[in-house]
Design a protein around this motif. Sequence first.
Motif, PDB file in Angstrom:
ATOM      1  N   LYS A 238       0.951  -1.196  -0.093  1.00 56.24           N
ATOM      2  CA  LYS A 238       0.216   0.146   0.145  1.00 56.24           C
ATOM      3  C   LYS A 238       1.347   1.249   0.369  1.00 56.24           C
ATOM      4  CE  LYS A 238      -3.807   2.355   2.677  1.00 56.24           C
ATOM      5  NZ  LYS A 238      -4.433   2.667   3.867  1.00 56.24           N
ATOM      6  N   LEU A 239       1.077   2.553  -1.512  1.00 59.13           N
ATOM      7  CA  LEU A 239       2.011   3.370  -1.039  1.00 59.13           C
ATOM      8  C   LEU A 239       0.713   4.529  -1.398  1.00 59.13           C
ATOM      9  CD1 LEU A 239       3.953   1.435  -3.284  1.00 59.13           C
ATOM     10  CD2 LEU A 239       4.525   2.207  -1.470  1.00 59.13           C
ATOM     11  N   SER A 240      -0.664   3.936  -0.596  1.00 60.95           N
ATOM     12  CA  SER A 240      -0.964   5.357  -0.249  1.00 60.95           C
ATOM     13  C   SER A 240      -0.866   6.381   0.430  1.00 60.95           C
ATOM     14  CB  SER A 240      -2.549   5.842   0.177  1.00 60.95           C
ATOM     15  OG  SER A 240      -3.065   4.512   1.480  1.00 60.95           O
ATOM     16  N   LYS A 241      -1.439   7.867   0.243  1.00 64.53           N
ATOM     17  CA  LYS A 241      -0.379   8.966   1.252  1.00 64.53           C
ATOM     18  C   LYS A 241      -1.226   9.311   1.591  1.00 64.53           C
ATOM     19  CE  LYS A 241       1.193  10.833  -2.308  1.00 64.53           C
ATOM     20  NZ  LYS A 241       0.949   8.939  -4.194  1.00 64.53           N
ATOM     21  N   VAL A 242      -1.840   9.658   3.131  1.00 61.45           N
ATOM     22  CA  VAL A 242      -2.223  10.429   4.263  1.00 61.45           C
ATOM     23  C   VAL A 242      -1.891  12.580   4.102  1.00 61.45           C
ATOM     24  CG1 VAL A 242      -3.719  10.899   5.941  1.00 61.45           C
ATOM     25  CG2 VAL A 242      -3.029   8.347   5.186  1.00 61.45           C
ATOM     26  N   GLU A 243      -2.525  13.457   3.298  1.00 58.10           N
ATOM     27  CA  GLU A 243      -1.813  14.322   3.403  1.00 58.10           C
ATOM     28  C   GLU A 243      -2.508  15.525   4.245  1.00 58.10           C
ATOM     29  OE1 GLU A 243      -3.357  14.981  -0.346  1.00 58.10           O
ATOM     30  OE2 GLU A 243      -2.082  14.454  -1.798  1.00 58.10           O
TER      31      GLU A 243
ATOM     32  N   ALA B 115      14.291  17.118   4.098  1.00 54.91           N
ATOM     33  CA  ALA B 115      12.816  17.150   5.284  1.00 54.91           C
ATOM     34  C   ALA B 115      12.856  18.342   4.568  1.00 54.91           C
ATOM     35  CB  ALA B 115      13.328  16.558   6.654  1.00 54.91           C
ATOM     36  N   GLU B 116      12.897  19.412   4.217  1.00 54.61           N
ATOM     37  CA  GLU B 116      12.500  20.381   4.206  1.00 54.61           C
ATOM     38  C   GLU B 116      12.309  21.058   2.958  1.00 54.61           C
ATOM     39  OE1 GLU B 116      16.325  23.319   7.010  1.00 54.61           O
ATOM     40  OE2 GLU B 116      16.151  23.131   4.908  1.00 54.61           O
ATOM     41  N   ILE B 117      12.311  19.438   1.736  1.00 53.98           N
ATOM     42  CA  ILE B 117      12.016  20.100   0.999  1.00 53.98           C
ATOM     43  C   ILE B 117      11.343  18.750   0.368  1.00 53.98           C
ATOM     44  CG2 ILE B 117      14.492  20.939   0.044  1.00 53.98           C
ATOM     45  CD1 ILE B 117      14.354  17.583  -1.632  1.00 53.98           C
ATOM     46  N   ALA B 118      10.623  17.828   0.895  1.00 52.00           N
ATOM     47  CA  ALA B 118       9.430  16.508   0.988  1.00 52.00           C
ATOM     48  C   ALA B 118       8.270  17.057   1.041  1.00 52.00           C
ATOM     49  CB  ALA B 118       9.886  15.787   1.479  1.00 52.00           C
ATOM     50  N   PRO B 119       7.226  17.103   0.703  1.00 52.23           N
ATOM     51  CA  PRO B 119       6.051  17.437   1.172  1.00 52.23           C
ATOM     52  C   PRO B 119       5.320  16.604   2.451  1.00 52.23           C
ATOM     53  CG  PRO B 119       6.277  16.560  -1.677  1.00 52.23           C
ATOM     54  CD  PRO B 119       7.440  16.011  -0.469  1.00 52.23           C
ATOM     55  N   PRO B 120       4.453  16.748   3.768  1.00 51.49           N
ATOM     56  CA  PRO B 120       4.633  16.188   4.406  1.00 51.49           C
ATOM     57  C   PRO B 120       4.647  14.412   4.917  1.00 51.49           C
ATOM     58  CG  PRO B 120       3.852  18.216   4.583  1.00 51.49           C
ATOM     59  CD  PRO B 120       4.430  17.579   3.167  1.00 51.49           C
ATOM     60  N   ALA B 121       3.431  14.454   2.979  1.00 51.08           N
ATOM     61  CA  ALA B 121       2.670  12.784   3.232  1.00 51.08           C
ATOM     62  C   ALA B 121       3.866  11.921   2.492  1.00 51.08           C
ATOM     63  CB  ALA B 121       2.121  12.542   1.933  1.00 51.08           C
ATOM     64  N   ILE B 122       4.697  12.232   1.694  1.00 54.54           N
ATOM     65  CA  ILE B 122       6.365  11.800   1.891  1.00 54.54           C
ATOM     66  C   ILE B 122       7.346  11.596   2.054  1.00 54.54           C
ATOM     67  CG2 ILE B 122       5.004  10.932  -0.419  1.00 54.54           C
ATOM     68  CD1 ILE B 122       7.068  12.500  -1.460  1.00 54.54           C
ATOM     69  N   ARG B 123       6.887  12.281   3.225  1.00 54.94           N
ATOM     70  CA  ARG B 123       8.505  12.515   4.011  1.00 54.94           C
ATOM     71  C   ARG B 123       9.223  11.858   4.330  1.00 54.94           C
ATOM     72  NH1 ARG B 123       6.748  16.772   7.415  1.00 54.94           N
ATOM     73  NH2 ARG B 123       6.343  15.329   8.906  1.00 54.94           N
ATOM     74  N   GLY B 124       8.842  10.890   4.800  1.00 58.87           N
ATOM     75  CA  GLY B 124       9.335   9.763   5.581  1.00 58.87           C
ATOM     76  C   GLY B 124       9.642   8.483   4.848  1.00 58.87           C
ATOM     77  N   ARG B 125       8.844   8.819   3.347  1.00 58.93           N
ATOM     78  CA  ARG B 125       9.201   7.543   2.544  1.00 58.93           C
ATOM     79  C   ARG B 125      11.080   8.011   2.113  1.00 58.93           C
ATOM     80  NH1 ARG B 125       5.001   7.166  -1.703  1.00 58.93           N
ATOM     81  NH2 ARG B 125       4.154   5.929   0.525  1.00 58.93           N
ATOM     82  N   LEU B 126      10.844   9.937   1.482  1.00 57.80           N
ATOM     83  CA  LEU B 126      12.003  10.356   1.004  1.00 57.80           C
ATOM     84  C   LEU B 126      12.725  10.196   2.123  1.00 57.80           C
ATOM     85  CD1 LEU B 126      10.603  13.071  -0.735  1.00 57.80           C
ATOM     86  CD2 LEU B 126      10.898  11.253  -1.822  1.00 57.80           C
ATOM     87  N   ILE B 127      13.198  10.902   3.196  1.00 54.18           N
ATOM     88  CA  ILE B 127      14.218  10.495   4.245  1.00 54.18           C
ATOM     89  C   ILE B 127      14.582   9.086   4.672  1.00 54.18           C
ATOM     90  CG2 ILE B 127      14.915  11.185   6.432  1.00 54.18           C
ATOM     91  CD1 ILE B 127      13.062  13.326   7.140  1.00 54.18           C
TER      92      ILE B 127
END
Length: 547
Positions: free
Chosen positions: A3-8, A149-161
Amino acid sequence: MVKLSKVEDRPTPPNVYNWRVYVNAIIATFAATMIGYDSAFIGTSISLASFKEEFSLATKSTAELNLISANIVSMYQAGSFAGAILGYPVGYFLGRKWGLFSAAVIFVIGAILQTVANSSIGLGIIYAGRVIAGIAIGVASNLAPIYVAEIAPPAIRGRLIGLYELMWQIGGVIGFWINYGVSLNLPVGHKQWVIAFAVQLIPGGLLLVGSLLLSESPRWLVSRDRNDDAMVSLSFIRNLPPEHPYIVEEMASIEATIQHERSLTGAGFLGPARAVFVSKALLLRLALGSLMFVWQNATGINAINYYSPTIFESIGVTGQNSSLLTTGVYGIIKLVGALVWLIYLVDQFGRRAVLIGGSAGGAVCMYYIAAYIAIAKPAENPTTSLTPGGKSAIAFFYLWTIFYSPTWNGTPWVYTAEIFPQHVRVFSQACMAASNWLYSFLIARFTPQMFTAMGYGVYLFFASLMIVSIPFVFLYVPETKQIPLERMDNIFAPGLPPWHAHRTVMQSIQHEQHAYRGKGQEFQPTSKTSVEENGSEKEEIEHVDRV
């Protein structure tokens, strides 16, 4: 199916989740490839017969060999500790982009020094190269998670970091397998061991070139009063025009947050440090972040990474190639675990649940390994092949890896990149990175002596520490998944229990969203929130009070 859905946190145009934000994150987190490679290759390199012959280590006593091995490994962590602290002024004055570029240049210099070492020059140049490379890694380990962390949209911040952890494991897999390859295919000699040292130049060079392509952090640009540049950078990263409501709102939120934070601490270089040390709330957060790395190292991960041949020999694996092969499989399992954590666990289950689960499962595995060694005594009863008990111990070691890799391996880096406000983030991340390298240094410096003195007690030691980490996480670590960076102070509001904080703040955000939509407006995070618990209890959380 994964599941790759994003909670915004607010309605978000699909353009925001574009290739640009991913490419920038991948380039920045590529710094972790250098860290992962070193953690894997150095322990196996110094165990090669060719390395020992080159520097006359084969004739050393156990105590002397332990000391030399510990020094070679730990000089890197000592340099990284200094570099993590240096990362604060580098990040403050040069920014994230040029800070990472500088780190790459320094790393390449350190890698070259290690590569040119030979018997006539001695180990001194390896020590120097590892300290220099470590300084670069300390700077990079500070700046890379902050940037993402500073460039990431909140919904995928954990994934990007979390890409930071993925890159770490990719480097680790290469590092674990390269010495198996050279030992299998090259004769004993200088070339056999030096190849692994030279490979460091590849990730270092790639980061050097890639950092030139980064878009600077809009948050850092605003903090340096370069708002026009920040708007251009934010618009590019989000793949939206500057006049788009989403960009206008995000830019306004960044500017308002930084302006408010400056009113508290000032804009000077020492302002963030003063802000942390005069604020009880931020000092507690700093201590929490540092302790996250204490518990990460308490799992035994760095003892295993840097001295994996010693670990497998203690279980009963004999022969250099067998030890290196077993270590390589360990690296692959870590990589797979990191992938599962990255694409699913970190943003679906959050931070608290995976940490508690990783500690509980990992402790059981370590206790089993300790029991096997205590009963079977494989070091006193060597065999040419693993016994059934030895195979079960290896299986439990791999099971420990499955529990550790998708939990404690990357989560502390994500967590500590999230929980501090912008005006102290570079300083706090310097402290977090320094904490990691300090504890890694202690483990790397004393692991050989610990195994000599404690035997299977080392496994009991790490297992017990993992058990102790469980109540720590439950009682003191609030969940941060899907919480906007501008709302992290709400998570740590006084009187708000960590085990209820996430639900409380998310309810507040949703309440604000409904209120704004009811007025026909777009939701924008504010610094003052009415938090509603169970539909009855309301608590006003003031941003100023918390900071």
